[in-house]
Design a protein around this motif. Structure first.
Motif, PDB file in Angstrom:
ATOM      1  N   GLU A  49      -3.642   2.416  -3.171  1.00 21.41           N
ATOM      2  CA  GLU A  49      -4.439   2.740  -1.991  1.00 21.41           C
ATOM      3  C   GLU A  49      -4.600   1.484  -1.137  1.00 21.41           C
ATOM      4  OE1 GLU A  49      -8.073   4.811  -2.587  1.00 21.41           O
ATOM      5  OE2 GLU A  49      -7.165   6.313  -3.890  1.00 21.41           O
ATOM      6  N   ALA A  50      -4.793   1.685   0.143  1.00 17.70           N
ATOM      7  CA  ALA A  50      -5.012   0.565   1.063  1.00 17.70           C
ATOM      8  C   ALA A  50      -6.388  -0.044   0.816  1.00 17.70           C
ATOM      9  CB  ALA A  50      -4.902   1.043   2.501  1.00 17.70           C
ATOM     10  N   SER A  51      -6.476  -1.333   1.029  1.00 15.78           N
ATOM     11  CA  SER A  51      -7.748  -2.030   0.914  1.00 15.78           C
ATOM     12  C   SER A  51      -8.116  -2.612   2.268  1.00 15.78           C
ATOM     13  CB  SER A  51      -7.654  -3.163  -0.107  1.00 15.78           C
ATOM     14  OG  SER A  51      -8.845  -3.924  -0.096  1.00 15.78           O
ATOM     15  N   LEU A  52      -9.345  -2.374   2.671  1.00 14.29           N
ATOM     16  CA  LEU A  52      -9.824  -2.923   3.946  1.00 14.29           C
ATOM     17  C   LEU A  52     -10.594  -4.211   3.730  1.00 14.29           C
ATOM     18  CD1 LEU A  52     -11.045   0.411   5.565  1.00 14.29           C
ATOM     19  CD2 LEU A  52      -8.836  -0.718   5.813  1.00 14.29           C
ATOM     20  N   THR A  53     -10.706  -4.652   2.469  1.00 14.63           N
ATOM     21  CA  THR A  53     -11.552  -5.809   2.173  1.00 14.63           C
ATOM     22  C   THR A  53     -10.806  -6.967   1.523  1.00 14.63           C
ATOM     23  OG1 THR A  53     -12.167  -4.842   0.043  1.00 14.63           O
ATOM     24  CG2 THR A  53     -13.607  -4.372   1.928  1.00 14.63           C
ATOM     25  N   PHE A 100       0.853  -1.187   0.000  1.00 14.21           N
ATOM     26  CA  PHE A 100       0.000   0.000   0.000  1.00 14.21           C
ATOM     27  C   PHE A 100       0.894   1.244   0.000  1.00 14.21           C
ATOM     28  CE2 PHE A 100      -3.277  -2.504   2.734  1.00 14.21           C
ATOM     29  CZ  PHE A 100      -3.638  -3.252   1.627  1.00 14.21           C
ATOM     30  N   GLY A 101       0.438   2.303  -0.658  1.00 12.46           N
ATOM     31  CA  GLY A 101       1.167   3.573  -0.656  1.00 12.46           C
ATOM     32  C   GLY A 101       2.437   3.569  -1.474  1.00 12.46           C
ATOM     33  N   VAL A 102       2.481   2.758  -2.533  1.00 18.71           N
ATOM     34  CA  VAL A 102       3.675   2.694  -3.389  1.00 18.71           C
ATOM     35  C   VAL A 102       3.283   2.936  -4.846  1.00 18.71           C
ATOM     36  CG1 VAL A 102       4.830   1.113  -1.799  1.00 18.71           C
ATOM     37  CG2 VAL A 102       3.582   0.191  -3.736  1.00 18.71           C
ATOM     38  N   PRO A 103       4.238   3.359  -5.684  1.00 15.04           N
ATOM     39  CA  PRO A 103       3.917   3.593  -7.091  1.00 15.04           C
ATOM     40  C   PRO A 103       3.611   2.289  -7.831  1.00 15.04           C
ATOM     41  CG  PRO A 103       5.976   4.682  -6.484  1.00 15.04           C
ATOM     42  CD  PRO A 103       5.599   3.777  -5.365  1.00 15.04           C
ATOM     43  N   ALA A 104       2.566   2.334  -8.648  1.00 18.70           N
ATOM     44  CA  ALA A 104       2.204   1.206  -9.502  1.00 18.70           C
ATOM     45  C   ALA A 104       2.411   1.629 -10.952  1.00 18.70           C
ATOM     46  CB  ALA A 104       0.752   0.802  -9.275  1.00 18.70           C
ATOM     47  N   ILE A 105       2.867   0.693 -11.756  1.00 16.77           N
ATOM     48  CA  ILE A 105       3.082   0.970 -13.175  1.00 16.77           C
ATOM     49  C   ILE A 105       2.077   0.189 -14.009  1.00 16.77           C
ATOM     50  CG2 ILE A 105       5.530   1.454 -12.867  1.00 16.77           C
ATOM     51  CD1 ILE A 105       6.042  -1.383 -14.138  1.00 16.77           C
ATOM     52  N   ALA A 106       1.956   0.570 -15.265  1.00 17.44           N
ATOM     53  CA  ALA A 106       1.102  -0.162 -16.185  1.00 17.44           C
ATOM     54  C   ALA A 106       1.699  -1.544 -16.423  1.00 17.44           C
ATOM     55  CB  ALA A 106       0.989   0.604 -17.497  1.00 17.44           C
ATOM     56  N   GLY A 107       0.868  -2.560 -16.378  1.00 19.51           N
ATOM     57  CA  GLY A 107       1.325  -3.913 -16.655  1.00 19.51           C
ATOM     58  C   GLY A 107       1.393  -4.172 -18.150  1.00 19.51           C
ATOM     59  N   THR A 108       1.750  -5.382 -18.512  1.00 18.41           N
ATOM     60  CA  THR A 108       1.849  -5.727 -19.923  1.00 18.41           C
ATOM     61  C   THR A 108       0.514  -6.173 -20.499  1.00 18.41           C
ATOM     62  OG1 THR A 108       2.539  -7.971 -19.344  1.00 18.41           O
ATOM     63  CG2 THR A 108       4.282  -6.359 -19.769  1.00 18.41           C
TER      64      THR A 108
END
Length: 157
Positions: A66-70, A38-46
C-alpha cells in the motif's frame, strides 16, 4: 476564507485502496537493500516479520504493498528498514503494463514491475487470489481485487 476543493481528484492511485469494501492490511519491515514500490506484490522475508519484493516463481506472496503518505522522504517506494503496509485482502490500485480485461487473472511482470493480463512466463508471474476488477489500458492505474489464499505461492504457469 472559504474552503476550496479540487474537481480533478482521481478515483484511486497506485497503492491506494479503491473503495471501502472489507479489507485487511499487515505491516512488515523491508529487509535487504532493495527498495519496493507501491502497488506491487511483497513476499515473506527471511527474518521474523520482514518482507521483500517478489522476484521469481514459487515465492510466498504476502499481499500488495500500500502507498504511504508518511514516509520521511519524497518518493513512491519503501527502502530498507521501512515499515511496509501490505494489503492481504481488498481492492487496490496498481500500475498496468498492458491492456487488461475485467475479471481476468492478474499477473505481475517482475522485470518491468507492472501488472498484466499476459500469459504467464518466467518473468510474468501469476499472483494467486488476484484478479482485475475493471478493464484498463497500459500505463494507466488499474484495479486489482486481492484475497490472499494460503498457501500463496507465485507461479509462472
Amino acid at each position: 476564507m472559504p474552503i476550496t476543493y479540487r474537481d480533478t481528484i482521481p478515483a484511486y492511485a497506485v497503492g491506494r485502496r479503491a473503495n471501502m469494501e472489507e479489507w485487511n492490511a499487515i505491516t512488515r519491515t523491508l529487509e535487504g537493500s532493495t527498495s519496493i514500490g507501491f502497488g506491487v506484490p511483497a513476499i515473506a522475508g527471511t527474518g521474523a516479520h520482514t518482507c521483500a519484493p517478489l522476484t521469481a516463481a514459487a515465492q510466498n506472496v504476502l499481499g500488495i504493498t500500500e502507498a504511504s503518505l508518511t514516509l520521511p522522504r519524497p518518493g513512491d517506494e519503501y527502502d530498507q528498514y521501512d515499515n511496509v503496509a501490505i494489503c492481504e485482502s481488498g481492492v487496490i490500485g496498481v500500475l498496468l503494463g498492458a491492456n487488461v480485461t475485467k475479471g481476468a487473472q492478474a499477473r505481475y511482470d517482475v522485470t518491468n514491475k507492472v501488472w498484466t493480463g499476459a500469459a504467464a512466463s518466467a518473468t510474468v508471474l501469476t499472483i494467486p487470489g488476484a484478479q482485475f476488477d475493471e478493464a484498463g489500458s497500459s500505463g494507466a492505474v488499474g484495479i486489482v481485487r486481492y484475497r490472499r489464499p494460503v498457501p500463496s505461492l507465485s507461479a509462472s504457469s
